[in-house]
Enzyme design. Structure first.
Site, PDB file in Angstrom:
ATOM      1  N   HIS A 217       0.818  -1.214   0.000  1.00 51.24           N
ATOM      2  CA  HIS A 217       0.000   0.000   0.000  1.00 51.24           C
ATOM      3  C   HIS A 217       0.854   1.267   0.000  1.00 51.24           C
ATOM      4  O   HIS A 217       0.393   2.327  -0.423  1.00 51.24           O
ATOM      5  CB  HIS A 217      -1.026  -0.038   1.135  1.00 51.24           C
ATOM      6  CG  HIS A 217      -2.127  -1.007   0.825  1.00 51.24           C
ATOM      7  ND1 HIS A 217      -2.134  -2.294   1.310  1.00 51.24           N
ATOM      8  CD2 HIS A 217      -3.201  -0.908   0.002  1.00 51.24           C
ATOM      9  CE1 HIS A 217      -3.183  -2.928   0.822  1.00 51.24           C
ATOM     10  NE2 HIS A 217      -3.849  -2.115   0.026  1.00 51.24           N
ATOM     11  N   GLU A 459     -10.986 -11.398  -4.385  1.00 50.56           N
ATOM     12  CA  GLU A 459      -9.536 -11.314  -4.170  1.00 50.56           C
ATOM     13  C   GLU A 459      -8.987 -12.496  -3.373  1.00 50.56           C
ATOM     14  O   GLU A 459      -7.838 -12.498  -2.961  1.00 50.56           O
ATOM     15  CB  GLU A 459      -9.160  -9.981  -3.516  1.00 50.56           C
ATOM     16  CG  GLU A 459      -9.986  -9.581  -2.318  1.00 50.56           C
ATOM     17  CD  GLU A 459      -9.662  -8.170  -1.806  1.00 50.56           C
ATOM     18  OE1 GLU A 459      -8.652  -7.589  -2.221  1.00 50.56           O
ATOM     19  OE2 GLU A 459     -10.441  -7.663  -0.979  1.00 50.56           O
ATOM     20  N   ASP A 483      -4.352  -8.808  -4.119  1.00 52.26           N
ATOM     21  CA  ASP A 483      -4.477  -9.889  -3.149  1.00 52.26           C
ATOM     22  C   ASP A 483      -4.691 -11.231  -3.834  1.00 52.26           C
ATOM     23  O   ASP A 483      -4.174 -12.248  -3.378  1.00 52.26           O
ATOM     24  CB  ASP A 483      -5.642  -9.609  -2.184  1.00 52.26           C
ATOM     25  CG  ASP A 483      -5.208  -8.648  -1.096  1.00 52.26           C
ATOM     26  OD1 ASP A 483      -4.103  -8.822  -0.555  1.00 52.26           O
ATOM     27  OD2 ASP A 483      -5.965  -7.713  -0.797  1.00 52.26           O
ATOM     28  N   CYS A 530      -9.767  -3.933 -10.146  1.00 47.81           N
ATOM     29  CA  CYS A 530      -9.296  -2.699  -9.508  1.00 47.81           C
ATOM     30  C   CYS A 530      -7.925  -2.859  -8.862  1.00 47.81           C
ATOM     31  O   CYS A 530      -7.426  -1.934  -8.235  1.00 47.81           O
ATOM     32  CB  CYS A 530     -10.311  -2.196  -8.487  1.00 47.81           C
ATOM     33  SG  CYS A 530     -10.544  -3.319  -7.098  1.00 47.81           S
TER      34      CYS A 530
HETATM   35  C1  PEP Z   1      -6.488  -5.649  -4.392  1.00 55.85           C
HETATM   36  O1  PEP Z   1      -6.253  -6.479  -3.509  1.00 55.85           O
HETATM   37  O2  PEP Z   1      -6.215  -5.829  -5.590  1.00 55.85           O
HETATM   38  C2  PEP Z   1      -7.097  -4.355  -4.038  1.00 55.85           C
HETATM   39  C3  PEP Z   1      -7.488  -3.514  -4.959  1.00 55.85           C
HETATM   40  O3  PEP Z   1      -7.213  -4.038  -2.726  1.00 55.85           O
HETATM   41  P1  PEP Z   1      -5.980  -3.599  -1.796  1.00 55.85           P
HETATM   42  O4  PEP Z   1      -4.797  -3.332  -2.686  1.00 55.85           O
HETATM   43  O5  PEP Z   1      -6.382  -2.368  -1.059  1.00 55.85           O
HETATM   44  O6  PEP Z   1      -5.781  -4.784  -0.914  1.00 55.85           O
HETATM   45 MG    MG Z   2      -7.133  -6.288  -1.582  1.00 56.08          MG
END
Ligand code: PEP
Ligand code: MG
Length: 609
Positions: A217, A459, A483, A530
């Site tokens: 993140h 995910e 994920d 996403c």
């Molecule tokens: C993902 O896991 O692809 C996602 C968009 O959520 P995050 O990156 O916040 O875990």
């Molecule tokens: Mg995620």
């Protein structure tokens, strides 16, 4: 894959005015490029162990009460943390082992120590972390030098507890950089997502860390801030000194110390190519993301902070495909209440109307830690108490958020999705609570959107394998590849040591993507992506060919993804996807998809060095 992809962000190459030191030898460190762009200039290297000795800061009289509040909540969080560990140890090892922690709790309750910390803070006008460290160290040193072995051991207890308290007080505070007035490139062993979010955008021109992966993140935050960044440089920070002169290449994941004239010349060429591409991207800003043979893809933006909404409007997105609500909960001592959340969500929805905004409910945990919630000491945080699991266990927190989101839905363009759904039970339980919140609001005569669409993130592999049942209960699927890849391939998304195994074109992953899209089609619901894969130019032809309806990407990446889609032929991408699904080697898939991008839109790939 995007190591070789160039961004559509306008600040692609920012050349600093500070000149290189020609007499020094060029040295190259290679890592993972996570946020595109190239910068050069002087670096600031963060101290390796920030918690060891906090810097002394002057605290004005008016801010002392807030400073003492910070101490109280750090003490409360530490107490909770130690009690949790104590319970765990008691369960696993028995009560005599767990009694060790009684001594730690006693340190926290030592009124002489706490009183002295407060007095020191107030009389010296200093930050509580500095005061706590100074006072506790004085006690520890005194105890450490006595003959009695029992008392000497108490010195270790004090130091242990001090480190815990300091981690609560300092974790989200970057080493004090407020004295810096000139632009710099930040180099550190690690940065948390909220530290990254709080970087001064004017001065911090880029950053590089020893640890981290492409979809950490911290990396995602750098992308949305538009700050070029490289992670996974292993031990670079130990080999660099503040004021060294570097060139940081966020496209290719390279940090060049003392760049040579030849290197600077090559980057000059890249700058020129990027300027040309920017002109083309600007021309299609308001055009649809449609292939040459008429297949239209919805292109939305990923957002972490309310302040990013301006960038969403600016990049030509058709709404927000992923609003990571957890960023509202990070870097603060108290949880945001319903009203504060409502105001924030409503403001975003209004700013984007009539385009849709998909709010993802709280995905706290793993690398997104909130002081307000308290820390949990977990051996495997990404497999632990995170996202929907946390929310279903802390329904008080979840209910507050759902009520705030429902109230914001009165704007008319709000959608909602749950993260980390692993099967139908979690979805049913979340929806039950949502219905309860709707009932409450109706009784209170508070408006919300009766047609609010609720989707889920896909995910976890178990969600893919139960997508048929989930599809009957959801209005859309949004695939979180960040994920999904880590859970399918058992590769920690944060760990640079296994970064080469984090493989978006792995045959297993491609099969799971296709299964999800097919399940969505069977239920007549749309499927989007996403995760960072959606913003990876090399992955886009595959995703389009598999039949995704929506891609949600960082605003900085969106223009070039649109540019690429407009150069592709859907029928060709379908053939590519079909071949990829039959392919046993992820490298072969990558070669084929890259070749298609290279043919269709030369210029979106570039490699230097
Ligand atoms: C993902 O896991 O692809 C996602 C968009 O959520 P995050 O990156 O916040 O875990
Ligand atoms: Mg995620």
């Amino acid at each position: 894959m995007a190591d070789f992809a160039c961004s559509g962000h306008k600040a692609i190459i920012i050349m600093s005015v500070v000149s290189s030191a020609p007499d020094k030898k060029e040295q190259i460190f290679r890592g993972i490029g996570v946020s595109p762009g190239v910068v050069r200039g002087r670096i600031v290297v963060l101290d390796h162990d920030q918690n060891e000795e906090p810097p002394r800061r002057h605290i004005p009289e008016s801010e002392l009460p807030a400073e003492l509040d910070r101490l109280q909540s750090a003490l409360a969080n530490t107490r909770r943390e130690i009690s949790d560990i104590q319970n765990q140890v008691e369960k696993n090892l028995g009560s005599s082992e767990s009694a060790i922690f009684d001594a730690h709790l006693l340190v926290l309750e030592d009124s002489t120590l706490i009183h002295e910390v407060k007095r020191f803070t107030q009389t010296e006008n200093v930050n509580v972390d500095y005061a706590f460290h100074t006072v506790a160290e004085k006690y520890a040193q005194a105890l450490g030098s006595v003959e009695d072995e029992y008392l000497r051991e108490r010195a270790a207890d004090i130091r242990d507890v001090t480190n815990r308290v300091l981690s609560h007080l300092c974790e989200h505070n970057l080493q004090d950089l407020s004295h810096l007035t000139e632009p710099y490139i930040l180099i550190g062993h690690d940065l948390t997502p909220s530290q990254t979010a709080s970087l001064d955008r004017e001065l911090a021109q880029g950053f590089a860390t020893d640890v981290g992966g492409k979809t950490s993140h911290t990396a995602i935050m750098a992308g949305s801030l538009g700050i070029p960044a490289v992670v996974g440089l292993k031990d670079a920070s130990e080999n660099l000194d503040t004021d060294d002169y570097v060139l940081l290449d966020g496209f290719n994941g390279v940090l060049v110390v003392n760049p040579s004239d030849q290197t600077l010349f090559e980057y000059g060429q890249l700058e020129k190519e990027q300027e040309d591409l920017q002109v083309k991207l600007a021309e299609i800003k308001n055009a649809p993301a449609i292939t040459l043979d008429g297949r239209e893809i919805t292109l939305s933006a990923n957002v972490e902070q309310i302040s990013d909404t301006a960038a969403v409007l600016d990049c030509g997105a058709q709404g927000i495909g992923l609003f990571r609500t957890e960023y509202l909960f990070l870097d603060r001592q108290a949880l945001p209440n319903e009203e504060e959340q409502y105001v924030s969500y409503h403001r975003v929805a209004k700013a984007l109307a009539p385009e849709p905004v998909i709010f993802r409910t709280l995905d706290i945990g793993a690398d997104k830690i909130s002081h307000a919630i308290g820390e949990t000491d977990e051996a495997n945080p990404f497999l632990g108490w995170r996202a929907i699991r946390f929310c279903l266990a802390r329904k008080d927190i979840f209910r507050t958020q759902l009520r705030a989101l429902l109230r914001a839905s009165s704007a008319g363009n709000v959608k909602l999705m749950y993260p980390m759904i692993s099967g139908v039970e979690e979805l049913d339980e979340a929806n039950e609570l949502l219905e309860e919140c709707k009932r409450e609001l109706r009784e209170e005569n508070i408006p919300y959107d009766k047609d609010l669409e609720v989707g889920i993130m896909i995910e976890i592999p178990s969600a893919v394998l139960t997508a048929n049942a989930l599809g009957a209960r959801a209005k859309f699927f949004s695939i979180g590849t960040n994920d999904l890849i880590q859970y399918t391939l058992a590769v920690d998304r944060l760990n640079e040591k296994v970064a080469d195994l984090y493989d978006p074109t792995h045959p297993a992953l491609l099969s799971l993507l296709q299964m999800t899209i097919d399940a969505g089609k069977r239920h007549n619901i749309w499927t989007g992506v996403c995760g960072e894969m959606a913003g990876d130019v090399a992955a886009v032809p595959l995703l389009v060919g598999m039949g995704v309806d929506e891609l949600s990407v960082a605003p900085t990446m969106l223009p070039q993804i649109k540019y690429l889609i407009r150069k592709l032929k859907y029928t060709e991408t379908q053939k590519l996807a079909q071949q990829a699904l039959e392919c046993e080697s992820s490298v072969d898939v990558l070669v084929q998809t890259r070749a298609m991008v290279q043919r269709a839109a030369p210029g979106v790939f570039h490699t230097v060095l």
